[in-house]
Design a protein around this motif. Sequence first.
Motif, PDB file in Angstrom:
ATOM      1  N   LEU A 134       0.844  -1.085   0.064  1.00 38.34           N
ATOM      2  CA  LEU A 134       0.069  -0.208  -0.062  1.00 38.34           C
ATOM      3  C   LEU A 134       0.641   1.280   0.008  1.00 38.34           C
ATOM      4  O   LEU A 134       0.492   2.366  -0.630  1.00 38.34           O
ATOM      5  N   PRO A 135       1.937   1.496   0.609  1.00 41.97           N
ATOM      6  CA  PRO A 135       2.850   2.680   0.609  1.00 41.97           C
ATOM      7  C   PRO A 135       3.108   3.208  -0.854  1.00 41.97           C
ATOM      8  O   PRO A 135       2.789   4.309  -0.937  1.00 41.97           O
ATOM      9  N   PRO A 136       3.571   2.274  -1.761  1.00 41.88           N
ATOM     10  CA  PRO A 136       3.626   2.630  -2.976  1.00 41.88           C
ATOM     11  C   PRO A 136       2.581   3.238  -3.716  1.00 41.88           C
ATOM     12  O   PRO A 136       2.607   4.100  -4.607  1.00 41.88           O
ATOM     13  N   LEU A 137       1.416   2.909  -3.395  1.00 44.14           N
ATOM     14  CA  LEU A 137       0.078   3.722  -3.986  1.00 44.14           C
ATOM     15  C   LEU A 137       0.114   4.914  -3.384  1.00 44.14           C
ATOM     16  O   LEU A 137      -0.430   5.964  -3.798  1.00 44.14           O
ATOM     17  N   ALA A 138       0.213   4.761  -2.144  1.00 46.49           N
ATOM     18  CA  ALA A 138       0.046   6.367  -1.237  1.00 46.49           C
ATOM     19  C   ALA A 138       0.992   7.328  -1.822  1.00 46.49           C
ATOM     20  O   ALA A 138       0.741   8.328  -2.178  1.00 46.49           O
ATOM     21  N   ALA A 143       2.426  12.115  -4.982  1.00 47.45           N
ATOM     22  CA  ALA A 143       3.393  12.640  -6.009  1.00 47.45           C
ATOM     23  C   ALA A 143       2.482  13.578  -6.969  1.00 47.45           C
ATOM     24  O   ALA A 143       3.144  14.441  -7.658  1.00 47.45           O
ATOM     25  N   ARG A 144       1.222  13.279  -7.068  1.00 49.67           N
ATOM     26  CA  ARG A 144       0.162  14.029  -7.706  1.00 49.67           C
ATOM     27  C   ARG A 144      -0.620  14.746  -7.084  1.00 49.67           C
ATOM     28  O   ARG A 144      -1.737  15.295  -7.763  1.00 49.67           O
ATOM     29  N   GLY A 145      -0.535  15.117  -5.786  1.00 49.17           N
ATOM     30  CA  GLY A 145      -0.984  16.070  -4.975  1.00 49.17           C
ATOM     31  C   GLY A 145      -2.639  15.587  -4.656  1.00 49.17           C
ATOM     32  O   GLY A 145      -3.409  16.244  -4.331  1.00 49.17           O
ATOM     33  N   VAL A 146      -2.560  14.015  -4.738  1.00 52.84           N
ATOM     34  CA  VAL A 146      -3.685  13.451  -4.130  1.00 52.84           C
ATOM     35  C   VAL A 146      -3.529  12.520  -3.047  1.00 52.84           C
ATOM     36  O   VAL A 146      -2.654  11.968  -2.628  1.00 52.84           O
ATOM     37  N   LEU A 180       1.104   4.149   7.001  1.00 58.07           N
ATOM     38  CA  LEU A 180       1.229   3.887   5.514  1.00 58.07           C
ATOM     39  C   LEU A 180       0.978   4.890   4.573  1.00 58.07           C
ATOM     40  O   LEU A 180       1.207   4.550   3.299  1.00 58.07           O
ATOM     41  N   GLY A 181       0.617   5.911   5.119  1.00 59.08           N
ATOM     42  CA  GLY A 181       0.446   7.262   4.314  1.00 59.08           C
ATOM     43  C   GLY A 181      -1.179   7.184   3.781  1.00 59.08           C
ATOM     44  O   GLY A 181      -1.334   8.075   2.838  1.00 59.08           O
TER      45      GLY A 181
END
Length: 305
Positions: A134-138, A143-146, A180-181
Amino acid sequence: MRLGLLTACLPGEPLEEIARWAGAHGYAALEVAAWPRRPGRDWEAGHLNVEDFGPAEAERVNALLDRHGLSMSAVAYYENNLHQDPEVRAATHAHLRRCVDAAQLLGVGLVGTFVGRDVTLTTAENLRLAERVLPPLAEYAAARGVRLVIENCPMEGWHPDGYPANLAYSPELWGWMAELGLWLNYDPSHLVWLGIDPIAAIEAHAERILHVQAKDVEVHPDARNRYGVFGQVLDRRPWESGWWRYRVPGHGEVDWPRLIDALRGNGYDGVVSVEHEDPVWSGDPGRVRQGLAIAQAVLAPHIRT
């Protein structure tokens, strides 16, 4: 605060018609469903086609909402990000990233989803799995302001024995999600039937709440006395506990004036988005809209700034 609605309750209706109705009936925002369109799954709403979404589509959607006096509170894709089938999990992650890309183009800062669960693993094993995937998705979203906001629904229907299949159902897990962000899309209805005080949950975790869903829950104590909190076992049907059911706000146990006051008192100033899953006000789009109108009448007096 502003009052919104999640468009998933009207899967067969075009976004333009939902926006027209919502704007004319006291709503100020839409949480827009973005499931992929799949054969045989007509209950899933795809009001944003994120598979083929570019600047022109974003401009069209934003203009549509603006015509009806609406904003978008979040892109909604509530799926199992820990699914036991690696191919299904990878496809879910790919679609979630496309939802993030669409949100960036739309200027929307939130995408709603679930943590989920691999139902073949223990809870402890799922926690470790989530910490890997999940951290890579967060990070992709950030990185895209979301930001990814996780609804605290148990999703017990995903588990063959009706146990929680979304590792976000308990306030115990919300701090873990933060590490996890991930952020919180707070829905009080789930807490009520779990025996958790929704006001106490707000006060303890207000800084993580970026979005709120408004859904009520009707509890039948006599049936709970028969089945227990884990629900009916014999002749069990997925998504039916036998002792509680979701309702539109005002037709269940949630104290909405007190809850909204607690949100306001703890600094929340975002959207309260009606998630309509009430079986009484379902069956056709007309009845769904009646349920949404009931929710608006109950909530709007308390949400107006």
